[in-house]
Design a protein around this motif. Structure first.
Motif, PDB file in Angstrom:
ATOM      1  N   GLY A 285       1.666   0.130   3.802  1.00 34.02           N
ATOM      2  CA  GLY A 285       2.435   1.116   3.063  1.00 34.02           C
ATOM      3  C   GLY A 285       1.598   2.072   2.248  1.00 34.02           C
ATOM      4  O   GLY A 285       2.110   3.046   1.713  1.00 34.02           O
ATOM      5  N   LYS A 286       0.281   1.806   2.129  1.00 31.00           N
ATOM      6  CA  LYS A 286      -0.601   2.690   1.379  1.00 31.00           C
ATOM      7  C   LYS A 286      -1.338   3.672   2.290  1.00 31.00           C
ATOM      8  O   LYS A 286      -2.051   4.551   1.798  1.00 31.00           O
ATOM      9  N   TYR A 287      -1.203   3.489   3.599  1.00 28.81           N
ATOM     10  CA  TYR A 287      -1.897   4.346   4.563  1.00 28.81           C
ATOM     11  C   TYR A 287      -0.888   4.869   5.577  1.00 28.81           C
ATOM     12  O   TYR A 287       0.179   4.283   5.768  1.00 28.81           O
ATOM     13  N   ASP A 288      -1.259   5.978   6.212  1.00 31.32           N
ATOM     14  CA  ASP A 288      -0.411   6.456   7.298  1.00 31.32           C
ATOM     15  C   ASP A 288      -0.635   5.564   8.518  1.00 31.32           C
ATOM     16  O   ASP A 288      -1.511   4.697   8.540  1.00 31.32           O
ATOM     17  N   GLY A 413      -0.695  16.774   4.941  1.00 32.05           N
ATOM     18  CA  GLY A 413      -0.842  15.323   4.880  1.00 32.05           C
ATOM     19  C   GLY A 413      -1.955  14.935   3.927  1.00 32.05           C
ATOM     20  O   GLY A 413      -2.925  15.685   3.742  1.00 32.05           O
ATOM     21  N   ILE A 414      -1.817  13.772   3.303  1.00 31.51           N
ATOM     22  CA  ILE A 414      -2.817  13.247   2.366  1.00 31.51           C
ATOM     23  C   ILE A 414      -3.080  11.800   2.731  1.00 31.51           C
ATOM     24  O   ILE A 414      -2.153  10.978   2.732  1.00 31.51           O
ATOM     25  N   ASP A 415      -4.325  11.456   3.063  1.00 32.34           N
ATOM     26  CA  ASP A 415      -4.619  10.061   3.381  1.00 32.34           C
ATOM     27  C   ASP A 415      -4.967   9.307   2.099  1.00 32.34           C
ATOM     28  O   ASP A 415      -5.026   9.877   1.008  1.00 32.34           O
ATOM     29  N   SER A 416      -5.182   8.010   2.221  1.00 35.13           N
ATOM     30  CA  SER A 416      -5.372   7.165   1.043  1.00 35.13           C
ATOM     31  C   SER A 416      -6.642   7.518   0.285  1.00 35.13           C
ATOM     32  O   SER A 416      -6.679   7.444  -0.943  1.00 35.13           O
ATOM     33  N   SER A 417      -7.703   7.912   1.000  1.00 36.73           N
ATOM     34  CA  SER A 417      -8.945   8.291   0.331  1.00 36.73           C
ATOM     35  C   SER A 417      -8.729   9.520  -0.531  1.00 36.73           C
ATOM     36  O   SER A 417      -9.195   9.593  -1.671  1.00 36.73           O
ATOM     37  N   ALA A 418      -8.029  10.526   0.028  1.00 42.84           N
ATOM     38  CA  ALA A 418      -7.744  11.734  -0.733  1.00 42.84           C
ATOM     39  C   ALA A 418      -6.837  11.433  -1.914  1.00 42.84           C
ATOM     40  O   ALA A 418      -6.988  12.020  -2.993  1.00 42.84           O
ATOM     41  N   ALA A 419      -5.882  10.516  -1.727  1.00 44.70           N
ATOM     42  CA  ALA A 419      -4.993  10.150  -2.836  1.00 44.70           C
ATOM     43  C   ALA A 419      -5.784   9.542  -3.986  1.00 44.70           C
ATOM     44  O   ALA A 419      -5.561   9.878  -5.163  1.00 44.70           O
ATOM     45  N   GLN A 420      -6.726   8.647  -3.666  1.00 43.27           N
ATOM     46  CA  GLN A 420      -7.570   8.071  -4.711  1.00 43.27           C
ATOM     47  C   GLN A 420      -8.421   9.147  -5.381  1.00 43.27           C
ATOM     48  O   GLN A 420      -8.619   9.146  -6.599  1.00 43.27           O
ATOM     49  N   ALA A 442       4.311  19.159  -5.917  1.00 37.11           N
ATOM     50  CA  ALA A 442       4.494  18.480  -4.630  1.00 37.11           C
ATOM     51  C   ALA A 442       4.953  19.445  -3.545  1.00 37.11           C
ATOM     52  O   ALA A 442       4.648  19.261  -2.369  1.00 37.11           O
ATOM     53  N   GLY A 443       5.707  20.464  -3.918  1.00 33.64           N
ATOM     54  CA  GLY A 443       6.179  21.433  -2.937  1.00 33.64           C
ATOM     55  C   GLY A 443       7.504  21.060  -2.304  1.00 33.64           C
ATOM     56  O   GLY A 443       8.086  21.852  -1.568  1.00 33.64           O
ATOM     57  N   LYS A 444       7.994  19.877  -2.591  1.00 36.10           N
ATOM     58  CA  LYS A 444       9.276  19.436  -2.039  1.00 36.10           C
ATOM     59  C   LYS A 444       9.848  18.348  -2.940  1.00 36.10           C
ATOM     60  O   LYS A 444       9.105  17.679  -3.680  1.00 36.10           O
ATOM     61  N   ALA A 445      11.162  18.165  -2.855  1.00 30.93           N
ATOM     62  CA  ALA A 445      11.825  17.235  -3.761  1.00 30.93           C
ATOM     63  C   ALA A 445      11.482  15.776  -3.475  1.00 30.93           C
ATOM     64  O   ALA A 445      11.553  14.938  -4.367  1.00 30.93           O
ATOM     65  N   VAL A 452       0.980   6.801  -0.187  1.00 33.81           N
ATOM     66  CA  VAL A 452       0.871   6.373  -1.581  1.00 33.81           C
ATOM     67  C   VAL A 452       1.884   7.155  -2.418  1.00 33.81           C
ATOM     68  O   VAL A 452       2.093   8.351  -2.205  1.00 33.81           O
ATOM     69  N   ASN A 453       2.520   6.491  -3.368  1.00 32.14           N
ATOM     70  CA  ASN A 453       3.493   7.161  -4.241  1.00 32.14           C
ATOM     71  C   ASN A 453       2.743   7.953  -5.310  1.00 32.14           C
ATOM     72  O   ASN A 453       2.655   7.555  -6.474  1.00 32.14           O
ATOM     73  N   LEU A 454       2.222   9.113  -4.908  1.00 31.02           N
ATOM     74  CA  LEU A 454       1.431   9.927  -5.822  1.00 31.02           C
ATOM     75  C   LEU A 454       2.275  10.456  -6.978  1.00 31.02           C
ATOM     76  O   LEU A 454       1.761  10.640  -8.089  1.00 31.02           O
ATOM     77  N   SER A 455       3.529  10.735  -6.724  1.00 23.91           N
ATOM     78  CA  SER A 455       4.382  11.270  -7.790  1.00 23.91           C
ATOM     79  C   SER A 455       4.432  10.312  -8.971  1.00 23.91           C
ATOM     80  O   SER A 455       4.338  10.720 -10.132  1.00 23.91           O
ATOM     81  N   GLU A 456       4.567   9.037  -8.685  1.00 16.93           N
ATOM     82  CA  GLU A 456       4.613   8.040  -9.759  1.00 16.93           C
ATOM     83  C   GLU A 456       3.250   7.856 -10.409  1.00 16.93           C
ATOM     84  O   GLU A 456       3.140   7.726 -11.630  1.00 16.93           O
ATOM     85  N   GLU A 457       2.187   7.868  -9.590  1.00 15.57           N
ATOM     86  CA  GLU A 457       0.842   7.655 -10.118  1.00 15.57           C
ATOM     87  C   GLU A 457       0.397   8.813 -11.007  1.00 15.57           C
ATOM     88  O   GLU A 457      -0.302   8.613 -12.006  1.00 15.57           O
ATOM     89  N   LEU A 458       0.770  10.041 -10.641  1.00 16.79           N
ATOM     90  CA  LEU A 458       0.291  11.224 -11.358  1.00 16.79           C
ATOM     91  C   LEU A 458       1.149  11.587 -12.555  1.00 16.79           C
ATOM     92  O   LEU A 458       0.691  12.300 -13.447  1.00 16.79           O
ATOM     93  N   ASN A 459       2.382  11.116 -12.599  1.00 18.89           N
ATOM     94  CA  ASN A 459       3.336  11.544 -13.626  1.00 18.89           C
ATOM     95  C   ASN A 459       3.142  10.718 -14.885  1.00 18.89           C
ATOM     96  O   ASN A 459       3.811   9.712 -15.090  1.00 18.89           O
TER      97      ASN A 459
END
Length: 686
Positions: A285-288, A413-420, A442-445, A452-459
């Motif tokens: 669930g953390k990777y595509d 698209g964003i892979d796990s390395s880019a997310a970190q 994010a560009g979309k709702a 990775v749930n970047l919205s939660e991690e970054l907020n």
């Protein structure tokens, strides 16, 4: 050498984060398999004979599986609410207790442990007089022979040739284990590391050990994780572990014969299982799908064919991922600009607020907007991460950004390395460059295009509710709360929301009370929780119109409002439909309205409190451009009918020019809106 030629940056950014979890999972399987082989005293092979030999020694494996199962149950029962162990030293103490428990069980059963192969065999076959019980041989001449005796006539060159692939694999692994193990360890422990320092430390230590004829050393991921999970930290405890390891180097072989196989097997099985779960199971669930399929493929190859084949499979997987994800856009940063000429849809700010936003020192010039594009993955992590840092570093000192907006609208698209890397970039912006607020669009709702749930991690910050602010006890508390909520990092759905948030932050940095007063007026406009008289409502309406006609006499605005009539609407009402004749303009006092375009793919626009709508159609006498829906009961509007408008033009042309001024103001704001601004292609699609 890797540090001298700046290869530390290449290695860290060009190895996918999934490859780090591959190493964890693959090494975990290897360690668990080694633990079973050590326990059963046989090398495992994926064949019928291999399974048969293992089953013949199953009585040795039962103890290992039993001890491991008990440890797993105890660990599960002693977890806290967050899922972490309450007792970090539980596992080390448990492993130490296995030996006395085994001896007690062996004594109670009156069995012979050596005959049943429960113990390791002695390392030498020397006589008792020579070995003195198997201990003094460690201090004899034989232990040093490897360092000064080389007899080329006894070398099997056939074996040397056959070992070349293994030696090549070991050399390759020795080059990449630091850039892989240390970042993987950093991810597991949630710490930031300086690869430059790590490479230098390994280089010096290996150089010194090599001069004395020692073997290569490196950071062992497994032992390091055990040390970390046991609560180890600091230089003192690290030096204590190093000294203890040095002592065990000399006395370890002599005491190993007294250690039961099940203790070593349980330790290796437990560590291997933990690594496999962390590297493969927990990463689900953390990777595509492409990355996660690569993890399973490489772990399977490493398990069945060994490290050499796994390195080749890892290289192929990394190159394939790199090629697929880099085909769309070679440059992850599309462009950047300050927000000096950008305008949000928040058009109802006060004159003082606009003075702050337009100021060359405190205003929008202090906001930097960066737009990403294409696929963000391990191959271009350094490009976008270092690129953003370079943009900020090159900003003039008197115009250094307080707020940075990073737009992901065009990211595919964003892979796990880019997310970190994005999470680390956020921390660097705050800690290294002093950015007060980082906004990620994010560009979309539904969030970022990432597993990775970047919205939660970054907020890390959210705007307090109007009711929370209005119920604060004093202004100082309000200011502190506003400044706290308008700093850190925040996620927005689109660039307009991000710019509104950035503008609020700039205003709060200069005059938090000004922003609070604006929120208070908006709250009064909603009518939630407060009862307002008609006179108070008219004063509020005059204030809203005065914001749109700054510089005009308040008495003139009062006269302008006298031509309006008060209207109340219920939820579900339609003010007008697209294409209908324009027979009025309306001022939204309280409630919620939504404008929608017919025959388009759900294009809507929320209408904020204090907005004047329908003014252009009334002045130019053309049909409605959109349909307006009422979304809340008790929505209050002040309406200027066409009849009143015509009367105003005839009787009070000086008053009528206020509506012309509002039309011009709105047209100007729409032209300057962020959706119409320029990066490089004459428009910014959002």
């Amino acid at each position: 050498l890797l540090d001298a030629f700046s290869f530390h940056s290449f290695h860290f950014h060009h190895f996918s984060c999934s490859l780090m979890h591959v190493c964890e999972g693959g090494i975990g399987v290897f360690i668990a398999r080694t633990g079973l082989e050590v326990t059963a005293d046989i090398s495992f092979s994926f064949s019928l004979n291999g399974w048969r030999d293992f089953l013949e020694n199953f009585h040795l494996l039962v103890l290992v599986f039993g001890f491991e199962a008990v440890l797993r149950l105890i660990s599960y029962w002693t977890k806290d609410e967050s899922g972490k162990s309450r007792y970090p030293l539980l596992s080390p103490i448990y492993f130490i207790l296995i030996t006395p428990i085994f001896y007690i069980g062996l004594w109670m059963s009156s069995g012979n442990g050596e005959d049943a192969k429960y113990f390791f065999p002695p390392l030498t076959d020397c006589s008792d007089a020579e070995c003195d019980g198997g201990t003094s041989s460690l201090w004899g001449d034989s232990v040093w022979e490897i360092f000064h005796i080389v007899d080329l006539s006894t070398v099997s060159w056939t074996a040397v040739i056959k070992s070349i692939p293994t030696m090549v694999a070991l050399v390759m692994f020795s080059l990449i284990h630091v850039p892989i193990n240390i970042p993987a360890f950093a991810v597991s422990t949630d710490v930031d590391v300086d690869m430059n320092v790590e490479l230098m430390a390994h280089g010096y230590s290996n150089g010194i050990v090599g001069m004395f004829g020692g073997v290569q050393n490196y950071m062992a991921y497994t032992q390091s994780m055990i040390y970390f999970k046991s609560g180890g930290s600091g230089k003192a405890s690290s030096l204590a572990v190093a000294l203890l390891t040095t002592v065990l180097f000399f006395i370890g072989p002599s005491i190993a014969v007294y250690m039961p196989r099940c203790m070593a097997g349980t330790l290796l099985l437990h560590c291997g299982t933990d690594l496999f779960l962390e590297g493969v199971y927990d990463s689900y669930g953390k990777y595509d799908y492409l990355e996660y399929a690569g993890i399973w493929a490489i772990v399977s190859v490493m398990t069945c064919a060994g490290m050499e084949a796994a390195l080749i499979a890892g290289a192929i997987s990394a190159l394939l991922t790199y090629a697929i994800q880099s085909v769309a856009y070679p440059k992850p940063i599309r462009g950047s600009m300050t927000a000096a000429t950008l305008r949000s849809s928040e058009w109802n700010r006060s004159r003082l607020a606009y003075e702050i936003l337009d100021n060359d020192i405190t205003g929008r010039i202090r906001v930097r907007v960066v737009q990403f594009q294409g696929h963000l993955f391990f191959g271009n992590v350094s490009l976008f991460s270092d690129g953003v840092k370079e943009l900020i570093r090159n900003s003039p000192s008197d115009k250094s950004p307080h707020v940075i907006i990073i737009d992901f609208t065009l990211v595919l698209g964003i892979d796990s390395s880019a997310a970190q890397a994005i999470l680390k970039l956020r921390d660097s912006l705050t800690n290294q460059f002093g950015i007060k607020l980082s906004i990620f669009v994010a560009g979309k709702a539904d969030g970022f295009p990432c597993e990775v749930n970047l919205s939660e991690e970054l907020n890390s910050s959210s705007m307090p509710s109007h009711k929370q602010l209005l119920t604060a006890k004093n202004g100082t508390h309000v200011s502190d709360r506003l400044l706290t909520r308008l700093t850190g990092s925040h996620v927005c759905d689109d660039l307009d929301q991000a710019l509104i948030y950035a503008e609020d932050s700039l205003i709060a940095m200069v005059n938090p009370k000004l922003l609070y007063d604006n929120i208070k007026r908006s709250f009064l406009g909603t009518g939630n929780g407060q009862i307002r008289s008609i006179e108070e409502e008219k004063i509020y309406a005059i204030d809203l119109l005065h914001r749109k006609c700054s510089g005009e006499d308040r008495q003139l605005i009062e006269q302008f409002l006298s031509y309006f009539s008060r209207e109340i609407y219920a939820k579900g009402d339609i003010l007008w439909k697209q294409g209908a004749p324009s027979d009025s303009a309306k001022l939204l006092i309280s409630g919620d309205l939504m404008s929608s375009l017919e025959n388009e793919a759900g294009t809507t626009e929320a209408i904020s409190l204090g907005s004047v709508i329908g003014e252009s159609g009334l002045v130019e006498n053309h049909n409605r451009n959109s349909t307006v829906h009422v979304l809340a009961n008790g929505t209050v509007l002040y309406s200027l009918s066409r009849q009143s408008w015509e009367e105003m033009k005839q009787k009070d042309p000086k008053v009528a020019h206020l509506l012309y001024a509002i039309v011009v103001r709105y047209l100007t704001l729409r032209v300057q809106h962020v959706s119409n601004r320029i990066f490089e292609t004459r428009c910014l699609p959002i």
